[in-house]
Write an enzyme that holds these catalytic residues in place. Sequence first.
Site: not given
Length: 357
Positions: A190, A246, A250
């Site tokens: 980012k 993380d 998912d």
Amino acid sequence: MNIKIAVLPGDGIGPEIIAQALEVTKAVCNKFGHTLEYKSGLVGACAIDATGNPYPEETHTLCMESDAVLFGAVGDLRFDNNPSAKVRPEQGLLAMRKKLGLYANLRPVTTFDSLIEKSPLRADIVKGADFMCIRELTGGLYFGRPQGRSEDGNTAYDTCVYTREEVERIVKLAYEYAMKRRKKVTVVDKANVLATSRLWREVANEIAPQYPEVETEFMFVDNAAMRLIQWPTSFDVMVTENMFGDILTDEGSVITGSMGLLPSASIGVHTSLFEPIHGSWPQAAGQNIANPLATILSAAMMFEYAFGLFDEGTLIREAVNASMAANVCTPDIQTESDTKYGTKEVGAWIVDYINNK
Ligand code: IPM
Ligand code: MG
């Protein structure tokens, strides 16, 4: 070969899925003539209950003295529902990663042809998706200090910290993997907002020229989240910081049809650790419904990454594919069928397959 492992079932469905992965590990050792030596240890909520510490010293010593760690999951509703608990099961996992120096978490996202219809995405989008997410595991927001609350309790803060050295070692690893794969690295950050992300970009730009055959792509994390569902086949190796990894893994895991399928390997300074990426799913504990495949596939990664035993890993993967092709599946991935299989039945089927091979 002598295979000495630490087995840490943890909490929730952890003990059930680890039991199956251990049976599969035993079957493979038996088949290939390896001696298996294993010892169990406590981590997570069960360790807090027994010792007050989510990663007891005894468990750390066991891990340090083993050649690999096979780990289930940590987490418990008693703690999830109590935000003011000072000691938490997840701290055990973070402490274990930190103390074992496990800075790289390799999460392969692969689709299985037999499960394409289970993916929430259209088959034509997901077919052939196969990438490796390399998540930095011991830095960033999850470890940065200071972390806490103001005295009046009305302000909370976390700190995101990365050093050049931390970024360099993981980005290099990503390029090494890309060289063995389709030679493309996507650096997810980012950098339009975060200083740590700008350091990631700077370091990646220094390392990239050392791998002229590898194509480098930079992508903001919000865009990456979108691309994962729009065009998952465009990724080969993705490298990213702890929290982004993380979250994105998912997301990646359901692309394959079920979260219950994604294994991982955490590697670094000391003993490597192998774990499914799904959590402890406490609501399902003891019901024999949890999918053991992510843990069984983590055992396959263990044979390959910790011991260099590739035929062993391949046989496990073949057995897992065969079980899915035969529709011997837990409810999360089962397609129309009258026969219901649970955690144990799926594990037993895979053990049988290996024994009869
Ligand atoms: C994971 C898990 C852990 C993490 C939790 C349980 C601390 O979500 O391995 O992805 O955030 O790393
Ligand atoms: Mg996670």
